[in-house]
Design a protein around this motif. Structure first.
Motif, PDB file in Angstrom:
ATOM      1  N   MET A   1      19.527   2.818  57.422  1.00  0.00           N
ATOM      2  CA  MET A   1      20.979   2.643  57.495  1.00  0.00           C
ATOM      3  C   MET A   1      21.345   1.156  57.469  1.00  0.00           C
ATOM      4  SD  MET A   1      23.664   4.479  57.516  1.00  0.00           S
ATOM      5  CE  MET A   1      25.412   4.459  57.902  1.00  0.00           C
ATOM      6  N   SER A   2      20.519   0.343  58.142  1.00  0.00           N
ATOM      7  CA  SER A   2      20.794  -1.092  58.173  1.00  0.00           C
ATOM      8  C   SER A   2      20.696  -1.699  56.786  1.00  0.00           C
ATOM      9  CB  SER A   2      19.848  -1.788  59.138  1.00  0.00           C
ATOM     10  OG  SER A   2      18.507  -1.624  58.723  1.00  0.00           O
ATOM     11  N   ASP A   6      23.589  -3.775  54.936  1.00  0.00           N
ATOM     12  CA  ASP A   6      23.392  -5.093  54.348  1.00  0.00           C
ATOM     13  C   ASP A   6      23.908  -5.123  52.909  1.00  0.00           C
ATOM     14  OD1 ASP A   6      22.267  -6.088  56.634  1.00  0.00           O
ATOM     15  OD2 ASP A   6      20.183  -5.872  55.949  1.00  0.00           O
ATOM     16  N   LEU A   7      23.618  -4.058  52.150  1.00  0.00           N
ATOM     17  CA  LEU A   7      24.079  -3.977  50.767  1.00  0.00           C
ATOM     18  C   LEU A   7      25.600  -3.927  50.704  1.00  0.00           C
ATOM     19  CD1 LEU A   7      21.476  -1.454  49.296  1.00  0.00           C
ATOM     20  CD2 LEU A   7      21.609  -3.911  48.843  1.00  0.00           C
ATOM     21  N   LYS A  13      31.213  -9.174  50.302  1.00  0.00           N
ATOM     22  CA  LYS A  13      31.245 -10.634  50.268  1.00  0.00           C
ATOM     23  C   LYS A  13      31.377 -11.149  48.839  1.00  0.00           C
ATOM     24  CE  LYS A  13      28.510 -14.676  51.689  1.00  0.00           C
ATOM     25  NZ  LYS A  13      27.247 -15.105  52.325  1.00  0.00           N
ATOM     26  N   MET A  14      30.593 -10.555  47.911  1.00  0.00           N
ATOM     27  CA  MET A  14      30.641 -10.976  46.517  1.00  0.00           C
ATOM     28  C   MET A  14      31.979 -10.628  45.870  1.00  0.00           C
ATOM     29  SD  MET A  14      27.943 -12.675  45.889  1.00  0.00           S
ATOM     30  CE  MET A  14      27.957 -13.225  47.602  1.00  0.00           C
TER      31      MET A  14
END
Length: 204
Positions: A1-2, A6-7, A13-14
């Motif tokens: 899940m982490s 992160d993805l 962010k991108m």
């Protein structure tokens, strides 16, 4: 899940960065011929300038090169352009080598002035989208040419869409002042200092 989190955070962010970048790019609408200076003690000033000339050639944009100093040296770029791209890029080798090679100041000044006259002719022609003045900064440094004359010409007679690239160490402040783009190559390490001579494909 982490990993998925992160993805997702990366994607968000991108996306935010792209939106900010797109907003900035939307304001950049002007087009003009640039005065570009490559100077500094590091290697790559002429190499980078020739990279731009080859871009012009790839886009079929008429261009020209005037070499102020390196006439006595082999030059792979000159050979490639004159043999394969002379229809789109004019190439003039006006110098006879570095001043310590010729050991004739009067001759060096004469050659520099002849190169500048050719440069002015090429720059005045609005068909030429880029003109490279290779090592002109060296001629200016030694006062073979009047820097104010070069400044006045570039600021008053250069066609609006023509790019002019000036290379060589120790670019004068007057040239830097009128330039749109200035890059200083910084020397960090060079094989010449370890006894390695200039090599084909790297230096020429």
């Amino acid at each position: 899940m982490s990993d998925q989190n992160d993805l997702d955070r990366h994607a968000a962010k991108m996306a935010k960065k792209k939106a900010a970048r797109d907003k900035i790019m939307a304001t950049k609408t002007d087009q003009k011929g640039l005065i570009i200076v490559h100077t500094g003690k590091g290697k790559g000033k002429s190499s980078a300038a020739f990279g731009m000339i080859f871009r012009c050639i790839a886009h079929r944009m008429p261009s020209a090169v005037v070499q102020f100093i390196k006439g006595g040296m082999d030059c792979g770029e000159r050979d490639l352009i004159t043999e394969h791209f002379s229809d789109i890029c004019q190439f003039y080798t006006m110098g006879e080598g570095f001043t310590w090679e010729t050991q004739d100041k009067a001759r060096d000044i004469e050659m520099a002035k002849a190169a500048w006259e050719k440069a002015k002719e090429l720059i005045r022609d609005p068909e030429n989208r880029m003109v490279l003045l290779d090592e002109i900064n060296i001629a200016l440094r030694y006062d073979y040419l009047d820097v104010q004359e070069v400044v006045d010409f570039l600021t008053t007679e250069k066609p609006p869409l023509t790019h002019v690239v000036l290379t060589g160490r120790n670019a004068k402040e007057e040239i830097i002042e009128i330039a749109d783009l200035v890059t200083e190559m910084e020397l960090v390490k060079h094989p010449f200092r370890s006894g390695v001579k200039a090599q084909q494909g790297v230096e020429f």
